[in-house]
Scaffold this active site. Structure first.
Site, PDB file in Angstrom:
ATOM      1  N   LYS A  34       0.904  -1.143   0.115  1.00 49.13           N
ATOM      2  CA  LYS A  34      -0.044   0.001  -0.107  1.00 49.13           C
ATOM      3  C   LYS A  34       0.776   1.414  -0.084  1.00 49.13           C
ATOM      4  O   LYS A  34       1.810   1.250   0.870  1.00 49.13           O
ATOM      5  CB  LYS A  34      -0.906   0.008   1.125  1.00 49.13           C
ATOM      6  CG  LYS A  34      -1.896   1.197   1.273  1.00 49.13           C
ATOM      7  CD  LYS A  34      -2.741   1.079   2.492  1.00 49.13           C
ATOM      8  CE  LYS A  34      -2.232   1.575   3.822  1.00 49.13           C
ATOM      9  NZ  LYS A  34      -1.892   2.965   3.756  1.00 49.13           N
ATOM     10  N   LYS A  65      -7.332   7.979   0.182  1.00 49.82           N
ATOM     11  CA  LYS A  65      -8.533   8.201   0.967  1.00 49.82           C
ATOM     12  C   LYS A  65      -9.083   9.485   0.149  1.00 49.82           C
ATOM     13  O   LYS A  65      -9.557  10.439   0.868  1.00 49.82           O
ATOM     14  CB  LYS A  65      -8.268   8.839   2.351  1.00 49.82           C
ATOM     15  CG  LYS A  65      -7.492   7.302   3.244  1.00 49.82           C
ATOM     16  CD  LYS A  65      -7.600   7.753   4.599  1.00 49.82           C
ATOM     17  CE  LYS A  65      -7.073   6.493   5.393  1.00 49.82           C
ATOM     18  NZ  LYS A  65      -5.942   6.161   5.229  1.00 49.82           N
ATOM     19  N   GLY A 180      -1.002  -1.267  17.837  1.00 49.44           N
ATOM     20  CA  GLY A 180      -1.382  -2.008  18.913  1.00 49.44           C
ATOM     21  C   GLY A 180      -2.018  -3.289  18.526  1.00 49.44           C
ATOM     22  O   GLY A 180      -2.192  -3.929  19.437  1.00 49.44           O
ATOM     23  N   PRO A 183      -1.087  -9.247  15.266  1.00 47.67           N
ATOM     24  CA  PRO A 183      -1.248 -10.081  14.090  1.00 47.67           C
ATOM     25  C   PRO A 183      -2.391 -11.110  14.238  1.00 47.67           C
ATOM     26  O   PRO A 183      -2.293 -11.798  15.313  1.00 47.67           O
ATOM     27  CB  PRO A 183       0.161 -10.493  13.950  1.00 47.67           C
ATOM     28  CG  PRO A 183       0.815  -9.581  14.490  1.00 47.67           C
ATOM     29  CD  PRO A 183       0.343  -9.295  15.792  1.00 47.67           C
TER      30      PRO A 183
HETATM   31  P1  XMP Z   1       1.267   1.473  10.560  1.00 42.86           P
HETATM   32  O1  XMP Z   1       2.707   1.882  10.336  1.00 42.86           O
HETATM   33  O2  XMP Z   1       0.637   2.017  11.411  1.00 42.86           O
HETATM   34  O3  XMP Z   1       0.546   1.840   9.143  1.00 42.86           O
HETATM   35  O4  XMP Z   1       1.451  -0.071  10.544  1.00 42.86           O
HETATM   36  C1  XMP Z   1      -0.604   1.659   8.919  1.00 42.86           C
HETATM   37  C2  XMP Z   1      -1.043   2.159   7.501  1.00 42.86           C
HETATM   38  O5  XMP Z   1      -2.506   1.805   7.297  1.00 42.86           O
HETATM   39  C3  XMP Z   1      -3.060   3.244   7.426  1.00 42.86           C
HETATM   40  N1  XMP Z   1      -3.897   3.480   8.414  1.00 42.86           N
HETATM   41  C4  XMP Z   1      -5.299   3.439   8.294  1.00 42.86           C
HETATM   42  N2  XMP Z   1      -5.892   3.469   7.133  1.00 42.86           N
HETATM   43  N3  XMP Z   1      -7.972   3.386   8.515  1.00 42.86           N
HETATM   44  C5  XMP Z   1      -7.321   3.663   7.289  1.00 42.86           C
HETATM   45  O6  XMP Z   1      -8.201   3.864   6.241  1.00 42.86           O
HETATM   46  C6  XMP Z   1      -7.264   3.446   9.584  1.00 42.86           C
HETATM   47  O7  XMP Z   1      -7.967   3.199  10.653  1.00 42.86           O
HETATM   48  C7  XMP Z   1      -5.699   3.327   9.359  1.00 42.86           C
HETATM   49  N4  XMP Z   1      -5.104   3.051  10.371  1.00 42.86           N
HETATM   50  C8  XMP Z   1      -3.879   3.176   9.673  1.00 42.86           C
HETATM   51  C9  XMP Z   1      -2.149   4.377   7.471  1.00 42.86           C
HETATM   52  O8  XMP Z   1      -2.098   5.344   6.312  1.00 42.86           O
HETATM   53  C10 XMP Z   1      -0.760   3.634   6.976  1.00 42.86           C
HETATM   54  O9  XMP Z   1      -0.180   3.623   5.945  1.00 42.86           O
END
Ligand code: XMP
Length: 224
Positions: A34, A65, A180, A183
């Site tokens: 992504k 988004k 948090g 997996p």
């Molecule tokens: P991390 O480093 O936190 O990255 O593992 C997570 C990735 O996912 C996205 N992200 C979200 N996207 N709703 C979303 O649509 C969410 O609740 C959410 N939380 C994290 C974030 O942009 C990153 O690339």
């Protein structure tokens, strides 16, 4: 495979070199990657072709988004499709008519997967998005995208999404690792994929981190 790696390059790194480094170390163990707006702003969409080429068959989805009128969201989606991007993420709250209906048509024409955000993990999501999650799930059901995003940190929303959306719409769950969630926990709640960023990309050995996360996914899924 049930793992998607979120590539959010640090500002001090060359975003393409950094991303290709992670892709080459992890691509054989994951479903896809992504990318997001910070990377695209720095590289431009044409440079993304280098990333899609490096994945060697894994898919790249663009997490922009999107939240605009259909005409404008469609321009973004079409530009991404021409760089080999397989899926695009848009917000569900913009609604169906003259917005997601047009984007869906564009995605179909470009051979692209549409993915809609229906809930988010951060605390501010409680202010607007979570209280109207059923409405957003209703929009997603009407649009019938390839997939939706629901946070691993809120497994009850994943369960609710699965109940309302049925089995045919994929659920992608970020929030595993740095935010948090354990997996495998989102898979247990009904997600199809877990999206993991920093727990893999900032690990000293990203391939080893992927393998550890996959192992934990399998162990947790056995118990749910
Ligand atoms: P991390 O480093 O936190 O990255 O593992 C997570 C990735 O996912 C996205 N992200 C979200 N996207 N709703 C979303 O649509 C969410 O609740 C959410 N939380 C994290 C974030 O942009 C990153 O690339």
């Amino acid at each position: 495979m049930t793992l998607i790696v979120a590539l959010d390059p640090p500002l001090e790194e060359d975003p393409i070199k950094w991303s290709i480094g992670i892709i080459e170390k992890t691509r054989e163990y994951v479903s896809g990657f992504k990318i997001g707006l910070p990377m695209l702003l720095r590289t431009g969409v044409d440079a993304v072709k280098q990333l899609t080429a490096a994945t060697g068959g894994s898919s790249v989805i663009a997490d922009l988004k999107l939240a605009d009128i259909g005409f404008v969201m469609s321009l973004s989606a079409a530009a991404l499709a021409r760089a080999g991007v397989r899926g695009v993420i848009a917000h569900s709250f913009v609604g169906v008519r003259d917005a997601l209906d047009a984007l869906k048509r564009t995605c179909e024409r470009e051979g692209m997967d549409l993915i809609l955000v229906v809930a988010m993990s951060h605390r501010g999501a409680e202010e607007v998005m979570t209280p109207v999650v059923d409405k957003l799930l209703g929009i997603a059901k009407e649009v019938a995208p390839w997939g939706v995003v629901l946070p691993a940190t809120k497994p009850r929303l994943i369960q609710r999404g699965r109940r309302i959306l049925g089995e045919h719409i994929k659920i992608l769950a970020p929030g595993v690792g740095a935010q948090g969630a354990r997996p495998g926990s989102a898979l247990c709640a009904g997600a199809d994929y877990e999206i993991v960023g920093r727990a893999i990309t900032r690990a000293p050995d990203p391939a080893d981190a992927v393998l550890r996360i996959r192992k934990e996914q399998m162990e947790v899924v056995k118990t749910c």
